[in-house]
Design a protein around this motif. Structure first.
Motif, short mmCIF file in Angstrom:
data_model
loop_
_atom_site.label_atom_id
_atom_site.label_comp_id
_atom_site.label_asym_id
_atom_site.label_seq_id
_atom_site.Cartn_x
_atom_site.Cartn_y
_atom_site.Cartn_z
N ILE A 192 0.83 -1.21 0.00
CA ILE A 192 0.00 0.00 0.00
C ILE A 192 0.86 1.26 0.00
CG2 ILE A 192 -1.63 1.35 1.39
CD1 ILE A 192 -3.10 -1.25 2.01
N PRO A 193 1.88 1.37 0.84
CA PRO A 193 2.71 2.59 0.78
C PRO A 193 3.35 2.81 -0.60
CG PRO A 193 3.13 1.40 2.81
CD PRO A 193 2.28 0.50 1.96
N ALA A 194 3.85 1.75 -1.21
CA ALA A 194 4.51 1.89 -2.51
C ALA A 194 3.52 2.29 -3.59
CB ALA A 194 5.21 0.59 -2.89
N ILE A 195 2.36 1.67 -3.60
CA ILE A 195 1.36 1.95 -4.62
C ILE A 195 0.79 3.35 -4.44
CG2 ILE A 195 -1.01 1.30 -5.28
CD1 ILE A 195 0.07 -1.66 -4.95
N ALA A 196 0.57 3.76 -3.19
CA ALA A 196 0.09 5.12 -2.93
C ALA A 196 1.12 6.15 -3.37
CB ALA A 196 -0.24 5.28 -1.45
N ALA A 197 2.39 5.90 -3.10
CA ALA A 197 3.44 6.85 -3.45
C ALA A 197 3.54 7.05 -4.95
CB ALA A 197 4.78 6.37 -2.90
N GLN A 198 3.23 6.00 -5.72
CA GLN A 198 3.28 6.10 -7.19
C GLN A 198 1.98 6.60 -7.81
OE1 GLN A 198 5.34 2.50 -9.05
NE2 GLN A 198 5.08 1.81 -6.93
N GLY A 199 0.95 6.77 -7.00
CA GLY A 199 -0.34 7.22 -7.53
C GLY A 199 -1.00 6.20 -8.45
N LEU A 200 -0.78 4.92 -8.18
CA LEU A 200 -1.30 3.88 -9.07
C LEU A 200 -2.74 3.48 -8.76
CD1 LEU A 200 1.78 1.48 -9.43
CD2 LEU A 200 0.78 2.96 -11.19
N ALA A 201 -3.23 3.80 -7.57
CA ALA A 201 -4.57 3.36 -7.19
C ALA A 201 -5.38 4.52 -6.62
CB ALA A 201 -4.48 2.23 -6.17
N ASP A 202 -6.67 4.46 -6.86
CA ASP A 202 -7.61 5.43 -6.29
C ASP A 202 -8.25 4.89 -5.02
OD1 ASP A 202 -7.44 7.29 -8.57
OD2 ASP A 202 -8.39 5.65 -9.67
N ALA A 203 -8.26 3.57 -4.86
CA ALA A 203 -8.90 2.95 -3.71
C ALA A 203 -8.23 1.61 -3.42
CB ALA A 203 -10.39 2.75 -3.98
N VAL A 204 -8.57 1.04 -2.27
CA VAL A 204 -8.06 -0.26 -1.83
C VAL A 204 -9.26 -1.15 -1.53
CG1 VAL A 204 -6.80 -1.48 -0.01
CG2 VAL A 204 -5.90 0.67 -0.93
N GLY A 219 -9.75 -5.29 8.33
CA GLY A 219 -9.67 -4.01 9.04
C GLY A 219 -8.27 -3.43 9.03
N ARG A 220 -7.26 -4.27 9.12
CA ARG A 220 -5.88 -3.79 9.05
C ARG A 220 -5.58 -3.19 7.68
NH1 ARG A 220 -2.30 -8.61 10.17
NH2 ARG A 220 -0.67 -7.05 9.79
N VAL A 221 -6.09 -3.83 6.63
CA VAL A 221 -5.90 -3.29 5.27
C VAL A 221 -6.56 -1.92 5.16
CG1 VAL A 221 -6.45 -3.65 2.84
CG2 VAL A 221 -5.69 -5.58 4.23
N PHE A 222 -7.77 -1.80 5.68
CA PHE A 222 -8.47 -0.52 5.63
C PHE A 222 -7.69 0.57 6.38
CE2 PHE A 222 -13.01 -2.42 5.09
CZ PHE A 222 -12.73 -2.69 3.76
N ASP A 223 -7.18 0.23 7.54
CA ASP A 223 -6.43 1.22 8.32
C ASP A 223 -5.21 1.69 7.55
OD1 ASP A 223 -8.20 1.10 10.44
OD2 ASP A 223 -7.03 -0.39 11.56
N ALA A 224 -4.51 0.76 6.89
CA ALA A 224 -3.33 1.14 6.11
C ALA A 224 -3.71 2.01 4.93
CB ALA A 224 -2.61 -0.12 5.63
N ALA A 225 -4.81 1.66 4.26
CA ALA A 225 -5.26 2.48 3.13
C ALA A 225 -5.56 3.90 3.57
CB ALA A 225 -6.50 1.85 2.50
N ARG A 226 -6.26 4.04 4.67
CA ARG A 226 -6.62 5.36 5.17
C ARG A 226 -5.38 6.17 5.55
NH1 ARG A 226 -11.25 6.66 2.99
NH2 ARG A 226 -13.11 5.81 4.01
N ARG A 227 -4.40 5.51 6.14
CA ARG A 227 -3.16 6.21 6.50
C ARG A 227 -2.48 6.81 5.28
NH1 ARG A 227 -2.35 1.77 9.99
NH2 ARG A 227 -0.83 0.82 8.55
N HIS A 228 -2.69 6.20 4.13
CA HIS A 228 -2.04 6.66 2.90
C HIS A 228 -3.01 7.40 1.97
CE1 HIS A 228 1.87 4.83 3.67
NE2 HIS A 228 1.19 3.88 4.27
N GLY A 229 -4.13 7.83 2.52
CA GLY A 229 -5.04 8.70 1.78
C GLY A 229 -5.86 8.02 0.70
N ALA A 231 -9.17 5.70 -0.56
CA ALA A 231 -10.52 5.26 -0.23
C ALA A 231 -10.54 3.73 -0.13
CB ALA A 231 -11.50 5.73 -1.30
N VAL A 232 -11.59 3.20 0.51
CA VAL A 232 -11.69 1.75 0.65
C VAL A 232 -13.04 1.25 0.15
CG1 VAL A 232 -10.08 1.66 2.57
CG2 VAL A 232 -12.53 1.89 3.05
N LYS A 233 -13.04 -0.02 -0.27
CA LYS A 233 -14.25 -0.72 -0.69
C LYS A 233 -14.02 -2.20 -0.40
CE LYS A 233 -14.52 1.06 -4.67
NZ LYS A 233 -15.71 0.63 -5.43
#
Length: 396
Positions: A192-204, A219-229, A231-233
């Motif tokens: 998640i940190p790597a993908i967020a840093a590259q702007g490759l995803a809009d949501a997790v 829930g852990r995946v959601f928390d990580a997604a939120r930390r990196h800005g 959205a989740v589904k």
């Protein structure tokens, strides 16, 4: 002044709570944005006027849940299911998602793009102007990145808006069998940190099921997604009732998808959070499921209902949004209004894009589907018939 005006048209604007019908309508756009959608008598002047010939215009269709990018196919597993094998049995024997993982890892980015384009073209041919594409068949950082890059490239290859979703928590790769928590560590701390840093995803997204990941892991995946800005589904309650839809809602998820086994508590949580219910009748049909999603409860609670193809190689190899409309009506008993809103305005909400697309009103992108029909109900009623006259994207 508008640069383009459609006259002699009937509009299904999808504004308000219904179809937003304007029978003697006009629609104007400037620089790819709608500036007017309403009665023809009040239409503005424009540099170019198009006679719509009495056709109907809806917003461009939105396919808000797909797995368009992948390697290979799973026709053999389909044959196994016809002979009595179950989805979980196939998955536990090394088929299912892991089978597609091997094919996807073996394909380079160019091959993935080339394989996805015919599927995308089929969607476009039936009026789709926006599509969501998930990863989830790479199951390692390098291969998930490859899938997401391929998905982003589809928007350069075709005139279509593409939203991308990282689905690293889709299945355990074979080399991590028995180490679900360790793999989720990798998803949360590395991927998640790597993908967020590259702007490759809009949501997790994640697959919260007995053969996928537990609510705690999700829930852990959601928390990580939120930390990196991000959205989740969630893929939730497709095969069992684990409370994933309620969990997703409590994390402010854009959507919870499938929902055949969702409970009253799940529905209440979704209603409170504004989480969209994305129903996937193609998967329900293809897997010959019998447990219907709780449509009446979703209606009663005021939860938005969206629809999508769930185009994927294993459980919904479907590339017809028009067939989705009919399936939703015949299998899930959605009304014409619910079905059409499900592939337009509610699908836009499921992607967090309702400020930009999904309705015909000033300020929205001029993404249109123009239909040679007499009544919007035809789009839901007909089977195997495509009345699309023209697709318009950003006013073109």
């Amino acid at each position: 002044m508008a640069d383009r005006l459609w006259r002699n048209v009937r509009l299904a604007t999808m504004t308000g709570d219904g179809l937003g019908i304007v029978k003697d309508g006009a629609l104007a756009a400037r620089d790819g944005v709608i500036t007017y959608a309403g009665p023809a008598v009040d239409a503005p002047a424009a540099g170019e006027t198009i006679d719509g010939g009495g056709r109907w215009i809806t917003p461009g269709l939105i396919d808000c849940h797909t797995h368009l990018v992948h390697g290979g196919h799973r026709a053999g597993e389909f044959a196994q299911r016809l002979e009595g094998a179950g989805y979980e049995e196939i998955a536990r024997a090394g088929g299912g998602i892991v089978s597609t993982m091997h094919a996807t890892r073996a394909a380079d980015e160019e091959t993935l793009v080339a394989g996805a384009l015919p599927r995308l073209d089929a969607l476009i041919a039936e009026g789709v102007t926006t599509v969501e594409v998930k990863s989830g068949y790479g199951l390692s950082l390098a291969h998930e990145e490859k899938m997401l890059r391929a998905a982003r490239r589809l928007a350069a290859e075709r005139d279509v808006r593409v939203a991308t979703t990282f689905l690293g928590a889709h299945a355990l790769p074979p080399d991590r069998t028995g180490d679900g928590d360790g793999y989720i560590d990798e998803v949360c701390d590395t991927m998640i940190p790597a993908i967020a840093a590259q702007g490759l995803a809009d949501a997790v997204d994640a697959f919260c099921e007995g053969i996928g990941f537990s609510p705690a892991q999700t829930g852990r995946v959601f928390d990580a997604a939120r930390r990196h800005g991000l959205a989740v589904k969630l893929h939730a309650e497709q095969l069992s009732a684990l409370g994933g839809a309620g969990l997703a809602a409590r994390h402010g998820a854009l959507s919870a998808d499938h929902l055949e086994h969702a409970t009253v508590a799940d529905v209440a949580a979704m209603a409170a959070a504004g989480t969209v219910a994305v129903l996937l009748p193609g998967a329900f049909y293809f897997m010959r499921e019998t447990q219907l999603p709780p449509v009446a409860a979703l209606r009663a609670a005021g939860v938005r209902i969206a629809l999508a193809t769930d185009c994927n190689p294993g459980t919904s190899p479907l590339t017809s949004p028009l067939l989705v409309l009919n399936m939703a009506a015949t299998l899930f008993r959605l009304t014409v209004t619910e079905a059409l809103r499900g592939l337009t305005v509610n699908a836009a909400h499921a992607l967090g894009l309702a400020d930009t697309i999904g309705t015909l009103e000033p300020g929205k992108a001029c993404d249109l589907a123009i239909w040679s029909i007499d009544d919007p109900a035809e789009l839901v009623y007909r089977i195997g018939f495509n009345p699309l006259h023209q697709r318009v994207r950003n006013g073109r």
